[in-house]
Write an enzyme that holds these catalytic residues in place. Structure first.
Site, mmCIF file in Angstrom:
data_model
loop_
_atom_site.group_PDB
_atom_site.id
_atom_site.type_symbol
_atom_site.label_atom_id
_atom_site.label_comp_id
_atom_site.label_asym_id
_atom_site.label_seq_id
_atom_site.Cartn_x
_atom_site.Cartn_y
_atom_site.Cartn_z
ATOM 1 N N TRP A 23 37.458 39.963 -19.413
ATOM 2 C CA TRP A 23 36.806 41.154 -19.981
ATOM 3 C C TRP A 23 37.404 42.444 -19.431
ATOM 4 C CZ3 TRP A 23 34.309 37.144 -17.515
ATOM 5 C CH2 TRP A 23 34.111 37.303 -16.142
ATOM 6 N N ARG A 24 38.449 42.310 -18.656
ATOM 7 C CA ARG A 24 38.942 43.463 -17.923
ATOM 8 C C ARG A 24 40.284 43.917 -18.469
ATOM 9 N NH1 ARG A 24 39.299 42.928 -11.393
ATOM 10 N NH2 ARG A 24 37.145 43.635 -11.335
ATOM 11 N N GLU A 43 28.905 41.918 -17.858
ATOM 12 C CA GLU A 43 27.998 42.332 -16.789
ATOM 13 C C GLU A 43 26.646 41.642 -16.918
ATOM 14 O OE1 GLU A 43 28.539 43.776 -14.065
ATOM 15 O OE2 GLU A 43 30.607 44.314 -14.488
ATOM 16 N N THR A 49 25.127 34.795 -12.072
ATOM 17 C CA THR A 49 26.011 33.633 -12.012
ATOM 18 C C THR A 49 27.407 34.079 -11.588
ATOM 19 O OG1 THR A 49 26.723 31.708 -13.245
ATOM 20 C CG2 THR A 49 26.645 33.732 -14.466
ATOM 21 N N LEU A 86 23.176 29.456 -18.818
ATOM 22 C CA LEU A 86 23.356 30.715 -18.088
ATOM 23 C C LEU A 86 22.047 31.160 -17.424
ATOM 24 C CD1 LEU A 86 25.665 32.911 -20.366
ATOM 25 C CD2 LEU A 86 26.155 32.129 -18.054
ATOM 26 N N GLY A 87 20.946 30.453 -17.737
ATOM 27 C CA GLY A 87 19.668 30.754 -17.094
ATOM 28 C C GLY A 87 19.068 32.064 -17.583
ATOM 29 N N TYR A 126 21.476 48.783 -13.004
ATOM 30 C CA TYR A 126 22.776 48.246 -12.595
ATOM 31 C C TYR A 126 23.738 48.167 -13.789
ATOM 32 C CZ TYR A 126 26.581 45.264 -11.475
ATOM 33 O OH TYR A 126 27.850 44.812 -11.340
ATOM 34 N N ASP A 144 25.719 46.135 -6.661
ATOM 35 C CA ASP A 144 25.113 44.801 -6.770
ATOM 36 C C ASP A 144 25.104 44.183 -5.372
ATOM 37 O OD1 ASP A 144 27.711 44.169 -6.248
ATOM 38 O OD2 ASP A 144 28.018 42.922 -8.018
ATOM 39 N N CYS A 203 38.627 39.247 7.136
ATOM 40 C CA CYS A 203 38.854 40.591 7.673
ATOM 41 C C CYS A 203 40.327 40.837 7.984
ATOM 42 C CB CYS A 203 38.011 40.800 8.923
ATOM 43 S SG CYS A 203 36.247 40.637 8.610
ATOM 44 N N CYS A 206 41.829 42.366 4.998
ATOM 45 C CA CYS A 206 41.029 43.420 4.366
ATOM 46 C C CYS A 206 41.754 44.770 4.439
ATOM 47 C CB CYS A 206 39.676 43.521 5.055
ATOM 48 S SG CYS A 206 38.681 44.871 4.399
ATOM 49 N N THR A 298 13.853 30.601 -9.433
ATOM 50 C CA THR A 298 13.952 31.694 -8.459
ATOM 51 C C THR A 298 12.717 31.753 -7.555
ATOM 52 O OG1 THR A 298 15.007 32.881 -10.228
ATOM 53 C CG2 THR A 298 14.533 34.137 -8.235
HETATM 54 FE FE1 SF4 Z 1 35.776 42.355 7.140
HETATM 55 FE FE2 SF4 Z 1 36.712 44.182 5.422
HETATM 56 FE FE3 SF4 Z 1 34.314 43.122 5.013
HETATM 57 FE FE4 SF4 Z 1 34.718 44.788 7.041
HETATM 58 S S1 SF4 Z 1 34.847 45.280 4.882
HETATM 59 S S2 SF4 Z 1 33.612 42.866 7.116
HETATM 60 S S3 SF4 Z 1 36.802 44.243 7.640
HETATM 61 S S4 SF4 Z 1 36.273 42.017 4.990
#
Ligand code: SF4
Length: 350
Positions: A23-24, A43, A49, A86-87, A126, A144, A203, A206, A298
Site C-alpha cells: 500500500w506504500r 491502516e 494485526t 481479520l477480527g 489514529y 500507535d 539497538c 538503530c 480482547t
Molecule cells: Fe534501541 Fe533505537 Fe529503540 Fe533506543 S530507539 S531502544 S536505541 S532501537
C-alpha cells in the site's frame, strides 16, 4: 536532545531502508503520491494485526474492490465474509460505512485534512492522522503502539502505560514538522516494527541510538513501563453443530455486540459458569458433547463445550437457521471455525 539531528538521521535511514509494502509508495523523495483509499484500507486492517497477516487480505480486497466506489457498492455480506480472519467485525462495518460516505457524500474523493477525515464514519483519531500524514503529507501526529514504545525508550519515560499515553503522544508531537510528514510517520512506524521491536530491540543497528535515553541506560527493553494487567475473566458456553447431510446449521448474530452481524454457530449465552442445560440449542436432538475449545477475545477468555447432533425429521428446528455446506464454514470467525473443526474432525475440508 537535538530533535533536528534525530529527525534527519531517522529520515536518512528511512530513505535507505523503508519497508516495501503493497500500500506504500517509497520515500516521498521519489515524488509519487500514494492512493488515499489504499492507505486508509491498510491502516484499518493493520490496527489489530500484523503486516504479514494483513497483506493477503489487502491484496485480495484491492483486487476485488480497486476503488473506494467499488468497495462502497459491495454487499454487506460479501465484505463481512472477506473480512473473516481479520477480527473486530465492527471495524468491517465501519469500513463499509466510511466507503459509502466517501463515495456518496464526497464524490469518491477522501477529504485531505485530518479534521475532514475524522468526520467520516468509523474513522478515529489514529486513522485520521495516519491517512492525513501518509496520503496527504499533512503534519499529523501519528501515534500507535509502536510509536509509543519508541518514544518511551528514546526519552526513558518512567510513567507506566496506559497512563503514559498523553505524555508519549506529546513527545511524538514535538518531533513532527512540516518537512516530509508522511515519510516521518512511516519512518517511525518502520523503526518500531523492524529495529525498536518490543522484545530484543536491535539497538546496535538503530539510526538514532545516540539520542536514545533508554539505550544510554542499557535497559532499552524494560521500556515502556507497564502497569500489571488484571487477569482476563473467563466465560463459558455451549456451541452447537447441527448437521443435515453435508450441511451445518448457522445463525446470523445480532448486529450489535461481539461478532455482530456475522454468521456463526448457534450458542448458549456466554456466562461466568458453564451452562447446566442445553440453552440456545437450535433444535431438539440427541446432542452429544465432542469436547471443548478455548478462544481468547480482547476482554475475556472463552471455553466453549461443543455439542453435536444430526437433525431429525421431527427435530423441531428453530427459525432462522442458515444451512451452509461444510466447505462454506471456512469463512466463519475463528472461534466458530475451531468448534466446527472439532466436531466435524475434518480440518482440511473446512
Ligand atoms: Fe534501541 Fe533505537 Fe529503540 Fe533506543 S530507539 S531502544 S536505541 S532501537
Amino acid at each position: 536532545m537535538n530533535h533536528s539531528d534525530l529527525r534527519s538521521r531517522l529520515l536518512a535511514w528511512y530513505d535507505a531502508s523503508a519497508r516495501d509494502l503493497p500500500w506504500r509508495v517509497g520515500p516521498r523523495a521519489a515524488g509519487a503520491r500514494p492512493d488515499p483509499y489504499r492507505v486508509w484500507l491498510s491502516e484499518v486492517m493493520l490496527q489489530q494485526t500484523t503486516v504479514p497477516h494483513a497483506t493477503p487480505y489487502f491484496l485480495s480486497f484491492t483486487a476485488r474492490w480497486p476503488t473506494v466506489g467499488d468497495l462502497a457498492a459491495a454487499a454487506d455480506a460479501d465484505l463481512m465474509a472477506a473480512w473473516a480472519g481479520l477480527g473486530y467485525y465492527a471495524r468491517a462495518r465501519n469500513l463499509l460505512a466510511c466507503a459509502r460516505a466517501v463515495a456518496g457524500e464526497h464524490g469518491g474523493v477522501f477529504p485531505d485534512s485530518e479534521a475532514g477525515l475524522l468526520a467520516l464514519p468509523g474513522v478515529g483519531a489514529y486513522t485520521a492522522a495516519a491517512v492525513a500524514a501518509i496520503a496527504f503529507d499533512r503534519p499529523a501526529n501519528v501515534v500507535d503502539g509502536n510509536v509509543e514504545r519508541v518514544m518511551a525508550r528514546l526519552f526513558a519515560v518512567e510513567t507506566p502505560l496506559p497512563d503514559a499515553k498523553p505524555e508519549l503522544k506529546a513527545l511524538a508531537a514535538d518531533l513532527v514538522t512540516d518537512e516530509r510528514p508522511g515519510d516521518w510517520a512511516q519512518a517511525l512506524m518502520d523503526l518500531g516494527a523492524t529495529i525498536c521491536r518490543p522484545r530484543s530491540p536491535l539497538c546496535d543497528r538503530c539510526p538514532v541510538s545516540m539520542h536514545c535515553a533508554a539505550f544510554a541506560r542499557g535497559d532499552a527493553e524494560s521500556f515502556p513501563r507497564k502497569t500489571k494487567k488484571a487477569a482476563r475473566p473467563r466465560r463459558h458456553g455451549l456451541a452447537y453443530v447441527l448437521t443435515r447431510g453435508d450441511q451445518v446449521a448457522l445463525v446470523r448474530r445480532p448486529d450489535k455486540g461481539l461478532l455482530g452481524g456475522m454468521l456463526g454457530l448457534p450458542t448458549s449465552d456466554w456466562t461466568a459458569h458453564p451452562p447446566e442445560d442445553l440453552s440456545g440449542a437450535p433444535a431438539a436432538a440427541d446432542w452429544r458433547s465432542v469436547g471443548e475449545i478455548e478462544h481468547v477475545f480482547t476482554h475475556f477468555s472463552l471455553t466453549l463445550r461443543v455439542m453435536m447432533a444430526d437433525s431429525r425429521a421431527d427435530g423441531d428446528l428453530h427459525e432462522g437457521l442458515v444451512w451452509t455446506l461444510r466447505a462454506g464454514l471456512a469463512a466463519l470467525p475463528s472461534v466458530f471455525l475451531k468448534a466446527a473443526r472439532l466436531a466435524l474432525e475434518t480440518p482440511r475440508l473446512i
